[in-house]
Motif scaffolding. Structure first.
Motif, PDB file in Angstrom:
ATOM      1  N   ALA A 219    -103.453 -78.428 124.886  1.00 36.91           N
ATOM      2  CA  ALA A 219    -103.758 -76.929 124.380  1.00 36.91           C
ATOM      3  C   ALA A 219    -102.384 -76.481 125.244  1.00 36.91           C
ATOM      4  O   ALA A 219    -102.098 -75.259 125.334  1.00 36.91           O
ATOM      5  CB  ALA A 219    -104.808 -76.493 125.406  1.00 36.91           C
ATOM      6  N   LEU A 253     -98.319 -73.681 115.421  1.00 36.51           N
ATOM      7  CA  LEU A 253     -98.414 -71.892 115.334  1.00 36.51           C
ATOM      8  C   LEU A 253     -97.927 -71.242 114.339  1.00 36.51           C
ATOM      9  O   LEU A 253     -97.052 -71.293 113.787  1.00 36.51           O
ATOM     10  CB  LEU A 253     -97.687 -71.556 116.835  1.00 36.51           C
ATOM     11  CG  LEU A 253     -98.215 -69.927 116.938  1.00 36.51           C
ATOM     12  CD1 LEU A 253     -99.867 -69.915 117.443  1.00 36.51           C
ATOM     13  CD2 LEU A 253     -97.012 -69.927 118.467  1.00 36.51           C
ATOM     14  N   LYS A 355     -96.304 -64.579 124.800  1.00 40.92           N
ATOM     15  CA  LYS A 355     -97.597 -65.295 125.521  1.00 40.92           C
ATOM     16  C   LYS A 355     -97.714 -65.427 124.009  1.00 40.92           C
ATOM     17  O   LYS A 355     -98.238 -64.579 123.406  1.00 40.92           O
ATOM     18  CB  LYS A 355     -98.407 -65.917 126.221  1.00 40.92           C
ATOM     19  CG  LYS A 355     -97.763 -65.576 128.117  1.00 40.92           C
ATOM     20  CD  LYS A 355     -98.563 -65.499 128.473  1.00 40.92           C
ATOM     21  CE  LYS A 355     -99.264 -66.302 128.790  1.00 40.92           C
ATOM     22  NZ  LYS A 355    -100.176 -66.779 130.056  1.00 40.92           N
ATOM     23  N   THR A 356     -97.986 -67.447 123.889  1.00 34.28           N
ATOM     24  CA  THR A 356     -99.311 -67.690 122.491  1.00 34.28           C
ATOM     25  C   THR A 356    -100.245 -67.656 122.769  1.00 34.28           C
ATOM     26  O   THR A 356    -100.646 -68.403 124.096  1.00 34.28           O
ATOM     27  CB  THR A 356     -97.827 -68.395 121.998  1.00 34.28           C
ATOM     28  OG1 THR A 356     -98.241 -69.911 122.695  1.00 34.28           O
ATOM     29  CG2 THR A 356     -96.584 -68.140 121.989  1.00 34.28           C
ATOM     30  N   PRO A 357    -101.236 -68.587 122.100  1.00 38.90           N
ATOM     31  CA  PRO A 357    -102.230 -69.213 122.623  1.00 38.90           C
ATOM     32  C   PRO A 357    -102.250 -70.502 122.861  1.00 38.90           C
ATOM     33  O   PRO A 357    -102.914 -71.342 123.731  1.00 38.90           O
ATOM     34  CB  PRO A 357    -102.845 -69.301 120.994  1.00 38.90           C
ATOM     35  CG  PRO A 357    -102.603 -67.654 120.021  1.00 38.90           C
ATOM     36  CD  PRO A 357    -101.390 -67.350 120.999  1.00 38.90           C
ATOM     37  N   ASP A 359    -100.813 -73.069 125.826  1.00 40.40           N
ATOM     38  CA  ASP A 359     -99.930 -72.808 127.283  1.00 40.40           C
ATOM     39  C   ASP A 359     -98.656 -73.259 127.406  1.00 40.40           C
ATOM     40  O   ASP A 359     -98.081 -74.741 126.517  1.00 40.40           O
ATOM     41  CB  ASP A 359    -100.857 -73.626 128.403  1.00 40.40           C
ATOM     42  CG  ASP A 359    -100.842 -73.664 129.967  1.00 40.40           C
ATOM     43  OD1 ASP A 359    -100.257 -72.297 130.435  1.00 40.40           O
ATOM     44  OD2 ASP A 359    -100.873 -74.690 130.352  1.00 40.40           O
ATOM     45  N   SER A 401    -101.026 -60.829 120.078  1.00 37.15           N
ATOM     46  CA  SER A 401    -102.246 -60.256 119.873  1.00 37.15           C
ATOM     47  C   SER A 401    -102.328 -59.043 118.591  1.00 37.15           C
ATOM     48  O   SER A 401    -103.427 -58.947 118.486  1.00 37.15           O
ATOM     49  CB  SER A 401    -102.728 -60.537 120.931  1.00 37.15           C
ATOM     50  OG  SER A 401    -102.192 -59.392 121.940  1.00 37.15           O
TER      51      SER A 401
END
Length: 419
Positions: A219, A253, A355-357, A359, A401
């Motif tokens: 991740a 993504l 930020k993104t999902p 890490d 988000s």
């Protein structure tokens, strides 16, 4: 040697006596190292500003900026250079106003003349609806501490005498909104100034280095594959203007973004005649005059999705017709050239700085037609987000988000041209 010493009056005089042959390169061209603390993908204004503020504000200098082409060869050098902060919603107003304040001291900060000219920016009204919308936006701006004025037809004619204020045309002008602190800057100088400043603080600017893959370990991101080899980093920011979806897809993504061509045009140079920026969302054109005397014109996007860096002829035809309707005295000028870039556009006409999902993966994209004016502020908040691994309060509303939470920031109206 510091930048101020390197480009001091004494240094200028010494190099002038040496016929300019003693100048060092403005920034280095290092080979990429195997690993960095952070990688910025995209060497446009936003990417370079991010690297500059990472080094200056947060002391993070082990940074690489990877640019597929050359510095200033992308959208940074393909725009109409307009700077303003008169957006409608609070979230946008705070972000763009922070950027405008950075613009106002950018030349001193970079020790590089970015030719920022606060000549004022007019947004024209052609109907009662336009007048009401501009009034609403002006009041919203004032509540947020942003300068804004409303001009009636007489005041507008005095402010911009060459504007056609006749009432028997297709879309007669009824008034305008004015942001006196708005204006233009020299786009190439912005890229060069940030590049020079970042390099002086230790950032590696690596040109002709295309990212072909993003490496993940579960991740989290761990590095990038490039045309110049594998480069590792625990933090990677995608700041690529017109290809954000392509890069994000390399990391697995999917983004809520469309990519469109956006064009600009330049006339032959003439003597100074237009000392402000004029925008019209109704007839769809915006125009200013460059320091070299050229008229710089822009319009809306081409309606089709494309990654070709050129647009369609009907956009040029419609924009020129609109410019001539507003300024009949321009009717005999010749266009010297046009150019097109690719802009990524979000459904709510606001950017993603987030930020993104995944890490360690950060985004700065989706600016549509409004990216240039946000260059300093965008880089400043993204640098904070990367350094602290959390958003600054200025870019917190612009999170990825929001497209799942529904907290959109609808700026289609204040964008002035269609998205």
């Amino acid at each position: 040697m510091s930048l101020k010493s390197r480009y001091s009056i004494l240094s200028l005089a010494r190099n002038a006596l040496g016929f300019g042959e003693g100048w060092q390169e403005a920034w280095r061209s290092p080979e990429p190292k195997p690993e960095y603390k952070a990688i910025i993908v995209g060497g446009g204004g936003h990417g370079l500003a991010t690297a500059y503020y990472l080094a200056k504000e947060h002391g993070i200098t082990d940074v690489a900026v990877l640019e597929k082409g050359w510095i200033g060869g992308g959208n940074t050098g393909r725009n109409t250079t307009v700077v303003r902060s008169n957006y409608l919603w609070d979230e946008s107003a705070f972000l763009y106003e922070h950027s405008l304040k950075l613009w106002e001291r950018l030349t001193d900060d970079l020790n590089f003349n970015v030719m920022f000219s606060q000549r004022g920016l007019l947004a024209l009204a052609h109907s009662q609806h336009d007048l009401h919308e501009l009034s609403r936006r002006a009041h919203a701006n004032k509540l947020n501490g942003i300068d804004a004025e409303l001009l009636n037809l007489r005041q507008l004619k005095e402010f911009c005498p060459i504007l056609n204020c006749a009432q028997d045309v297709r879309y007669p002008v009824l008034g305008a909104g004015l942001q006196p602190r708005g204006g233009v800057a020299r786009h190439d100088a912005v890229a060069w100034g940030y590049a020079r400043g970042a390099d002086a603080r230790g950032v590696d600017i690596i040109q002709n280095c295309e990212v072909t893959g993003i490496l993940r370990d579960g991740a989290k991101v761990v590095g990038v594959e490039t045309s110049r080899g594998l480069i590792k980093a625990p933090k990677i920011a995608l700041v690529t203007a017109g290809h954000s979806s392509v890069l994000a897809a390399m990391a697995g993504l999917r983004l809520p973004i469309e990519s469109h061509p956006l064009q600009a045009f330049v006339s032959e140079p003439i003597k100074p005649i237009l000392d402000t920026v004029v925008m019209s969302g109704t007839v769809h054109v915006y125009v200013s005059q460059s320091d070299k005397g050229e008229l710089v014109l822009g319009a809306g996007i081409d309606s089709f999705n494309s990654y070709a860096q050129r647009g369609s002829i009907p956009i040029i035809e419609d924009s020129v017709a609109a410019a001539i309707e507003l300024f009949p005295i321009f009717s005999r000028l010749k266009l010297m050239r046009s150019w097109g870039g690719i802009v990524d556009i979000c459904p709510d006409a606001s950017p993603i700085i987030s930020k993104t999902p995944i890490d360690g993966l950060y985004l700065n994209c989706g600016w549509g037609t409004g990216g240039f004016k946000a260059t300093p502020g965008s880089g400043w908040v993204l640098a904070h987000t990367i350094a602290q691994d959390r958003p600054h309060k200025l870019n917190e509303p612009f999170a990825l988000s929001r497209f799942t939470s529904g907290q959109l920031i609808d700026e289609h109206g204040a964008a002035a041209v269609a998205h």
